[in-house]
Design an enzyme around this catalytic site. Structure first.
Site, PDB file in Angstrom:
ATOM      1  N   ASP B  18       2.576   8.972 -22.605  1.00 14.28           N
ATOM      2  CA  ASP B  18       3.157  10.254 -22.978  1.00 14.28           C
ATOM      3  C   ASP B  18       4.656  10.123 -23.266  1.00 14.28           C
ATOM      4  O   ASP B  18       5.412   9.676 -22.415  1.00 14.28           O
ATOM      5  CB  ASP B  18       2.930  11.230 -21.809  1.00 14.28           C
ATOM      6  CG  ASP B  18       3.260  12.665 -22.160  1.00 14.28           C
ATOM      7  OD1 ASP B  18       3.825  12.908 -23.240  1.00 14.28           O
ATOM      8  OD2 ASP B  18       2.943  13.546 -21.331  1.00 14.28           O
ATOM      9  N   HIS B  20       6.699  12.685 -24.049  1.00 17.42           N
ATOM     10  CA  HIS B  20       7.469  13.912 -23.768  1.00 17.42           C
ATOM     11  C   HIS B  20       8.460  13.664 -22.646  1.00 17.42           C
ATOM     12  O   HIS B  20       8.077  13.464 -21.507  1.00 17.42           O
ATOM     13  CB  HIS B  20       6.526  15.048 -23.362  1.00 17.42           C
ATOM     14  CG  HIS B  20       5.653  15.526 -24.459  1.00 17.42           C
ATOM     15  ND1 HIS B  20       4.386  15.025 -24.649  1.00 17.42           N
ATOM     16  CD2 HIS B  20       5.854  16.432 -25.443  1.00 17.42           C
ATOM     17  CE1 HIS B  20       3.838  15.629 -25.698  1.00 17.42           C
ATOM     18  NE2 HIS B  20       4.714  16.485 -26.206  1.00 17.42           N
TER      19      HIS B  20
END
Lengths: 490, 146
Positions: B18, B20
């Site tokens: 991920d 983010h």
């Protein structure tokens, strides 16, 4: 300068096919199904051009007619979920006949972790819901991708590029989808951690060249150049990376480019960004001899945090669609009502298409009048983009690929927040009183003083209005400017 | 067993594949401002990296961010690896957009049960939590006055 060997130079056929064999098709077993490029191109022609469902043709026709395409996004772990969900939207919303699809792969596929994607497919089967946040195109392979293409009426595009989207794009193009993104700088800054820009440009040269080969052989392609970073980036920086990437794409032979603008949600500044970017893409390409590249302005939505409640998220979606239409975009990529919480559901996506279509109807042919405010924003943006482009071109002695790599080292190519370890990150951004994005600190970016002063002056207006200092707390607060819900007085 | 000394030290990062980074970035600044020692690992962080950083910094807690919906897969096994590494009582939080399917998010008590009972996390947060709340809750869990 000897540090980097990358140059903005078209891959020869020998280089292309060597890379294809050694680095791309061998990544996973489904690569074997697409070894014959001639057959792939023939199949893609049938499935897209032949079926009247070609993405590039559709976007160009819509631009010529002055109509808007809406482009919902979808991605779930299993093929049957894809067909079910996308068909649902096509049947239960006013998407047809002027719609397109943005399909995304899951994050394991984007990171080339195909074993983990395989595990996610198994879990999705077992649970009966998608346990992946997208459709793992590499694991499913070209036959499944063609199955979806035949079942879906609107042209389709694949979004699957973090470090290395080459195999995913090969499969998508062979299935008659549009794919191949021309966005090495965007990718490293938005989704990568360790890869160098030099390596990413090299990987992306292949992907871009692949699209150009399909295009040259009769299957029109419209690869995306995007500026969808973290959502907290200046309009000038976004514009700059798109102009820089247009030179990289044009050199590989792209003839039609889909400019995909992630917007900052300010009507005036976003419109200025989109207009300036298209103009400067054309100008810089012409300067380097690429005179036959067509740029189409399209937009995506805000890339930052969405509000976690239906009413507020509908407001976000509505404003984004309004900015896209008033700002002159042809196709509008839609985020979903579920954006704050989950990956798009078919019901949420259908509802979003309804909202967008209604706004389009309400606005008619209205476009933002080009006022003194827009012209002023454009002037500042142009100064900024030109300063960045010229700094990089000077450093690279006229070669933008080299110049970008050196620009990263110098801290010019840098944004506030990024997962990428080479991002110096000395930039700080805030919103002014009108919610336009401004530099509080431009870090090491080589911007003219006029630009920096203009941004600070705008911010001081907000500080005065709110009676609070410009400081780091304001930077943090602004990260949630859209997503934080107001307290409701009972 | 003797209770371990609280160091006001945390490890923060986004797990799995991920990218983010924003949730962690905000937490980093908030905890630093509150006087915590923070090891910030950025995004795309494998489980082992969290554990190595926790050992090196003698951390009180690992704050795992996950915002692309595959949190349940990525967080599996972290508690076991902590125990193997001798970090038996380290506090594990997860927060963000943890689950991809909307129907799972809407059944939050089940997500909470799964993270606490099956995955051995102390707490799991939806993305509506803000950094100052997270700080107050960790302070309380560690027995530190605000």
């Amino acid at each position: 300068m000897a540090k980097y060997t990358i140059r903005n130079k078209r891959l020869t056929d020998d280089e292309f096919f060597r890379i294809r064999k050694e680095e791309v098709l061998s990544q996973w077993e489904t690569g074997r199904e697409i070894e014959n490029l001639d057959e792939n191109i023939a199949a893609a022609y049938e499935l897209s051009v032949g079926a009247g469902r070609n993405y590039a043709i559709k976007d160009a026709e819509a631009e010529a007619k002055g109509i808007h395409l809406f482009q919902p996004q979808f991605g779930q772990g299993l093929t049957e979920f894809m067909i079910d969900g996308m068909s649902y939207v096509e049947e239960n919303s006013p998407l047809l006949p002027v719609g397109m699809w943005n399909c995304f792969s899951d994050s394991y596929t984007r990171k080339n972790k195909y074993e983990q994607a395989a595990d996610g497919i198994e879990r999705s089967r077992k649970e009966g819901v998608t346990m992946l946040n997208g459709w793992p195109i590499v694991n499913h392979g070209v036959h499944e991708a063609r199955k979806i293409k035949r079942a879906i009426k609107s042209p389709m595009s694949l979004n699957s590029t973090d470090e290395d989207g080459r195999l995913a794009s090969e499969i998508a193009l062979a299935a008659g989808w549009n794919a191949c993104n021309c966005r090495s700088v965007t990718e490293v800054m938005a989704h990568c951690k360790n890869i160098t820009l030099e390596e990413e440009i090299r990987i992306n040269q292949y992907e871009t060249r692949l699209a150009a080969i399909y295009h040259e052989r009769g299957v029109p392609q419209s690869p995306h150049i995007s500026c969808n970073l973290t959502g907290y980036d200046s309009c000038g920086f976004k514009s700059f990376i798109m102009v820089a990437q247009s030179l990289l794409g044009a050199e590989q032979g792209l003839k039609q480019i889909y400019l995909e603008f992630g917007i900052n949600m300010n009507l005036v500044q976003d419109t200025a960004m989109m207009r300036v970017t298209k103009r400067l893409c054309e100008e810089y390409c012409a300067r380097f001899g690429y005179t036959d590249v067509k740029f189409i302005q399209n937009n995506n939505m805000f890339q930052g945090a969405f509000p976690p409640r239906l009413e507020e998220v509908n407001a976000m979606l509505s404003l984004a669609v309004t900015i896209g239409i008033l700002g002159g975009s042809t196709s509008l990529v839609l985020k979903c009502q579920d954006e704050a919480f989950a990956t798009p559901t078919k019901e949420g996506m259908a509802a979003t298409v309804k909202i967008a279509r209604e706004i389009e109807k309400l606005l008619g042919d209205l476009r933002l009048p080009i006022s003194a405010e827009v012209i002023e924003e454009e002037k500042i943006l142009e100064l900024e983009v030109r300063a960045m482009m010229e700094s990089c071109l000077d450093a690279g002695e006229g070669d933008i690929a080299l110049g970008l790599c050196l620009g990263v080292d110098a801290g010019w190519v840098s944004t506030m927040i990024s997962p990428w370890k080479f991002n110096k990150g000395n930039v700080l951004l805030m919103r002014d009183a009108e919610q336009a994005m401004r530099y509080f600190d431009a870090g090491d970016m080589p911007l003219p003083n006029e630009v920096k002063e203009y941004h600070l002056k705008k911010l001081e207006g907000r500080a005065k209005k709110e009676g609070r200092p410009l400081d780091f707390d304001m930077v943090v607060d602004d990260l949630q400017y859209a997503s934080k819900l107001p307290e409701i007085q009972k | 067993m003797e209770k371990r000394k609280v160091n006001k030290s945390v490890v923060i990062g986004t797990i799995g594949e991920d990218a983010h980074i924003i949730g962690g970035w905000v937490l980093k600044h908030t905890f630093q401002q509150a006087g915590y020692k923070v090891v910030f690992l950025g995004s795309i962080v494998p489980q082992e990296e969290f554990i190595n950083a926790a050992i090196e910094s003698d951390a009180d807690a690992i704050l795992v961010s996950s915002s692309y919906g595959m949190g349940p897969i990525d967080c599996e096994g972290l508690r076991d690896k902590c125990i193997e590494a001798g970090l038996d009582d380290i506090i594990l939080y997860a927060g963000g957009t943890i689950v991809a399917p909307l129907e799972m998010d809407q059944n939050w008590p089940e997500v909470e049960r799964h993270f606490q009972e099956d995955l051995g996390f102390n707490r799991v947060f939806r993305n509506t939590v803000d950094a100052k709340q997270a700080l107050a809750i960790l302070n309380a869990d560690l027995g530190i006055a605000d």
